[in-house]
Design a protein around this motif. Structure first.
Motif, PDB file in Angstrom:
ATOM      1  N   HIS A  39       0.852  -1.183   0.000  1.00  0.00           N
ATOM      2  CA  HIS A  39       0.000   0.000   0.000  1.00  0.00           C
ATOM      3  C   HIS A  39       0.885   1.229   0.000  1.00  0.00           C
ATOM      4  CE1 HIS A  39       0.829  -1.552   4.073  1.00  0.00           C
ATOM      5  NE2 HIS A  39       1.289  -0.338   4.222  1.00  0.00           N
ATOM      6  N   THR A  69      -1.560  -0.092   6.480  1.00  0.00           N
ATOM      7  CA  THR A  69      -2.638  -1.044   6.736  1.00  0.00           C
ATOM      8  C   THR A  69      -2.071  -2.383   7.194  1.00  0.00           C
ATOM      9  OG1 THR A  69      -2.692  -2.008   4.539  1.00  0.00           O
ATOM     10  CG2 THR A  69      -4.056  -0.092   4.872  1.00  0.00           C
ATOM     11  N   VAL A 136      -7.319  -1.511   0.839  1.00  0.00           N
ATOM     12  CA  VAL A 136      -6.652  -0.439   0.098  1.00  0.00           C
ATOM     13  C   VAL A 136      -7.400  -0.259  -1.219  1.00  0.00           C
ATOM     14  CG1 VAL A 136      -4.382  -0.911   1.091  1.00  0.00           C
ATOM     15  CG2 VAL A 136      -5.027  -2.000  -1.055  1.00  0.00           C
ATOM     16  N   THR A 142      -3.500   1.762  -4.479  1.00  0.00           N
ATOM     17  CA  THR A 142      -3.403   1.111  -3.170  1.00  0.00           C
ATOM     18  C   THR A 142      -3.308   2.096  -2.002  1.00  0.00           C
ATOM     19  OG1 THR A 142      -0.979   0.871  -3.232  1.00  0.00           O
ATOM     20  CG2 THR A 142      -2.296  -0.917  -4.164  1.00  0.00           C
ATOM     21  N   PRO A 144      -4.683   3.436   1.418  1.00  0.00           N
ATOM     22  CA  PRO A 144      -5.508   2.812   2.447  1.00  0.00           C
ATOM     23  C   PRO A 144      -6.941   3.363   2.468  1.00  0.00           C
ATOM     24  CG  PRO A 144      -3.349   3.268   3.318  1.00  0.00           C
ATOM     25  CD  PRO A 144      -3.387   3.867   1.935  1.00  0.00           C
ATOM     26  N   THR A 145      -7.930   2.463   2.439  1.00  0.00           N
ATOM     27  CA  THR A 145      -9.330   2.860   2.296  1.00  0.00           C
ATOM     28  C   THR A 145      -9.845   3.612   3.514  1.00  0.00           C
ATOM     29  OG1 THR A 145      -9.662   0.939   0.907  1.00  0.00           O
ATOM     30  CG2 THR A 145     -11.636   1.951   1.794  1.00  0.00           C
ATOM     31  N   THR A 270     -12.672  -2.136  -4.784  1.00  0.00           N
ATOM     32  CA  THR A 270     -12.639  -1.698  -3.393  1.00  0.00           C
ATOM     33  C   THR A 270     -14.023  -1.834  -2.766  1.00  0.00           C
ATOM     34  OG1 THR A 270     -11.085  -0.044  -4.184  1.00  0.00           O
ATOM     35  CG2 THR A 270     -11.741   0.106  -1.890  1.00  0.00           C
ATOM     36  N   LYS A 347      -1.916  -6.488  -3.421  1.00  0.00           N
ATOM     37  CA  LYS A 347      -3.269  -5.922  -3.383  1.00  0.00           C
ATOM     38  C   LYS A 347      -3.547  -5.022  -4.583  1.00  0.00           C
ATOM     39  CE  LYS A 347      -3.589  -6.106   1.637  1.00  0.00           C
ATOM     40  NZ  LYS A 347      -3.562  -5.345   2.899  1.00  0.00           N
TER      41      LYS A 347
END
Lengths: 444, 287
Positions: A39, A69, A136, A142, A144-145, A270, A347
């Protein structure tokens, strides 16, 4: 009815060879390599030791700092070693290597495929869950969400855009996800709306995916506040700022973020990951990857565990064709060529492209003829020929004045250049240098 | 007719005089007092404007020299002792002896030694290649071979060897201005003390990986075994991050470390051929 962004853009051949290939679940490989940095932000710190038994879904590396993350084990088995490996970025980094034994999951994970529409978690719990599950942005950046879902103080958000544009040629992972997991994606969108406290969400889909548009439009009737917005086919429509302009007409100011115009953009992948994390408590340990190329025997979309070697993916697609000259991680426009194929899926791996040698070599570079094609292709309204030359000559202040940092590195300029100049190479160099110099100025 | 001519001459003369008087007073008012020694020192400097001294150019360095009270930290690597002697004479100070230096490329990753695993096709710039990925070999520390150092050299002291794909430094031309050191994104080039007859002993590797991976990536990589550190009688060799480093100011060129190195990462250059060990001598001369 079809909307798009007004400035620039190009139309590369679509080559969506795998658009009608259903997602195939790839068997778990005998060994996985899980890098601790998958990420943007600080790498996670490994919390397992060599020889430790791990279950699928167990945290093996913990987030360090805010922009970071967790990393979870995608398989069950034994930690073989913690070593430095080359990852898809081409750099070496720490990774946890796990020998697979069976497929035991952490008991808290709900592995059923039944659709769970009822959202029981509160706003804070959703964000915390996204953080815990290591989500992510799956589009490739990527980021972080959980950070994206936290609206900064002083800013307000009034709508969510779900990015289903998938403007990169060849890639079809998002397309297949929308077709096969449409309801889950829309539930994910509803969860994101709840986390941000907004009432509206728009799913932007390019017109070259009519099946996805009609499927999601049908499904969206059952979801409050979600509409599907068909978009004209144009690269780079999937760029956040372009997508916002296309869907809402709002323009993100130079140097600003989507939140400055009250929008948060999340990729389809996502949204699906958010659904799985919040409704099924399933961490981000697998993703859909498109493996394709014109001479690939069996191109397809594969659901793979993170850490699976790219070589296994290529095998699944029928092996590497003899004429392969370049293997690209990501799309053909923004993706990055792999230096070696023995790297793990992370990811952010949305596709693996195998290009024939004849198509992968760059052409001879000729002098710029000032034709201005790059300027008309630039979706950010920049002058690529100018900023690339400024950066080549090391004129950083001027490059900064020409807004080099607004470049999103989509590569449309280099694609259109009739002189085949490596415009983006130099712009990237200039952009990173200008950002570094600006940071140094602040710290001084 | 003649009166017109005379009138014109008179007019212009008066105007000229007036302008001269105004200019005189303006010049007095906005006079810039500059130390005349700056010009003298500037003339004594080589005028290459290479920036090797750390200043923007020779003029800026001359100003710094005149302003300073001692030569501490001020040296023109291009002109060396000669130039600094002249400057000292102008400024009426004692010159400080500064050891002459020379740039050294600390990588021996030729295609023979370090197998190429990929092909770089992007813009020919080390900085760009470095920002993209680890490089065309398994070694993520070694030379990228795009020649940023060569284009940075203002003294024609460097060229790319097409066979080894490594930059070569011409000791006679090198003035140790440090432009190549700054240009290299991987800090491979180092300024080392210039020895008699341009003799050199140095670890020609910057790989900080552990022994196994380092050796796998390149046959002549430093594997961090530490044998050289033990054998050195002058404490000139230090081991940090699996990489040996020979301090050129402590090294007495005894060459004890050279045969100890199992990967031949330590190079000896410029020494007479040893009779007893023909194989090793061949190694030294080919390098």
């Amino acid at each position: 009815m079809f909307k798009t962004f007004p400035k620039g853009g190009i139309h590369p051949p679509e080559n969506k060879l795998t658009a009608d290939k259903p997602i195939v679940i790839l068997p778990v490989p005998p060994q996985v390599t899980v890098p601790v940095s998958q990420h943007i932000g600080a790498p996670a710190t490994p919390v397992v030791e060599k020889g430790a038994a791990v279950l699928a879904g167990q945290v093996i590396a913990e987030a360090k700092g805010f922009v970071s993350t967790n990393i979870h084990s995608p398989v069950s088995g034994k930690v073989s070693k913690i070593d430095t490996v080359v990852d898809t970025t081409g750099y070496k980094q720490t990774a946890v290597i796990i020998d697979v034994e069976g497929d035991e999951w952490v008991t808290t994970v709900d592995r059923s495929t039944a659709l769970e529409k009822e959202i029981t978690l509160t706003r804070e719990e959703i964000i915390e869950r996204c953080r815990q599950c290591g989500l992510v942005g799956m589009g490739g950046a990527t980021f972080p969400t959980h950070i994206k879902l936290t609206v900064p103080a002083g800013k307000s958000c009034d709508m969510v855009i779900i990015n289903g544009a998938e403007c990169e040629p060849y890639l079809t992972s998002d397309h297949r996800l929308m077709l096969e997991k449409g309801a889950e994606v829309l539930t994910g969108a509803t969860i994101i709306m709840k986390a941000l406290g907004v009432e509206r969400a728009v799913v932007g889909i390019e017109a070259n995916k009519p099946d996805a548009i009609s499927h999601l439009t049908e499904l969206a009737r059952e979801f409050r506040g979600i509409t599907v917005q068909p978009l004209k086919v144009k690269y780079p429509q999937g760029g956040e700022k372009q997508l916002i302009k296309a869907c809402t007409g709002r323009e993100v100011p130079s140097g600003g973020l989507p939140i400055d115009v009250g929008v948060v953009v999340q990729n389809v992948g996502t949204a699906f990951a958010v659904y799985e994390a919040v409704q099924k408590n399933k961490p981000l340990v697998e993703r859909v990857v498109t493996v394709t190329g014109k001479s690939v025997a069996n191109p397809g979309n594969f659901l793979v565990r993170i850490g699976t070697p790219v070589t296994a993916l290529i095998e699944a697609a029928g092996g590497m064709p003899d004429d392969t000259g370049k293997v690209v991680n990501g799309g053909p426009m923004m993706g990055k060529a792999l230096a070696i194929t023995d790297v793990p899926v992370t990811k952010g791996t949305s596709g693996i492209l195998l290009f024939p040698a004849a198509a992968s070599r760059r052409a001879e570079v000729l002098p710029c003829i000032r034709c201005g094609k790059c300027s008309s292709a630039c979706a950010m309204g920049l002058e690529p020929w100018l900023i690339s030359v400024l950066s080549e000559k090391g004129m950083w202040e001027k490059a900064e004045k020409e807004k080099i940092t607004d470049c999103m590195e989509c590569g449309a300029c280099a694609y259109t250049c009739p002189a085949k100049r490596p415009l983006l190479d130099y712009i990237r160099l200039g952009k990173s240098t200008v950002i570094r110099l600006a940071r140094e100025r602040v710290t001084k | 007719m003649s009166s017109t001519v005379l009138l014109t001459i008179a007019m212009l003369s008066v105007l000229g005089l007036l302008a001269a008087v105004i200019l005189y007073f303006v010049a007095q008012k906005f006079k810039v007092v500059e130390d005349p020694r700056i010009d003298l020192v500037n003339e004594a400097l080589p005028g290459a404007n290479c920036g090797g001294c750390g200043y923007a150019g020779c003029r800026a360095f001359a100003e710094a020299l005149v302003k300073s009270t001692s030569f501490e930290g001020l040296n023109c690597p291009v002109g060396g002792a000669d130039t600094m002697g002249k400057v000292a004479l102008i400024l009426d100070r004692q010159p400080v002896a500064v050891e002459p230096e020379v740039a050294v490329v600390r990588c021996n990753g030729t295609p023979d030694n370090a197998a190429r695993t990929s092909y770089y096709d992007g813009a020919m710039s080390c900085r760009i290649a470095h920002s993209l990925y680890g490089g065309t070999t398994g070694c993520h520390y070694g030379c990228l071979g795009c020649g940023d150092c060569v284009s940075a050299c203002k003294f024609d002291a460097m060229y790319m060897n097409p066979v080894t794909e490594l930059p070569v430094i011409l000791d006679d031309q090198c003035v140790a201005c440090g432009a190549c050191v700054k240009a290299c994104p991987r800090s491979i080039i180092e300024l080392r003390k210039r020895n008699k007859k341009d003799r050199k002993i140095y670890v020609s590797c910057v790989n900080k990986d552990k022994g196994g991976p380092a050796r796998k990536a390149c046959k002549v990589a430093c594997i961090g075994c530490g044998k050289c550190v033990k054998v050195c009688p002058y404490d000139a060799i230090t081991m940090e991050n699996n990489l040996a480093f020979i301090d050129s100011y402590k090294c007495k060129l005894c060459r004890k470390c050279v045969p100890e190195c199992p990967t031949l990462a330590i190079l000896e250059i410029g020494f007479p051929v040893k009779e007893q060990k023909p194989a090793e001598a061949a190694e030294a001369t080919t390098d």
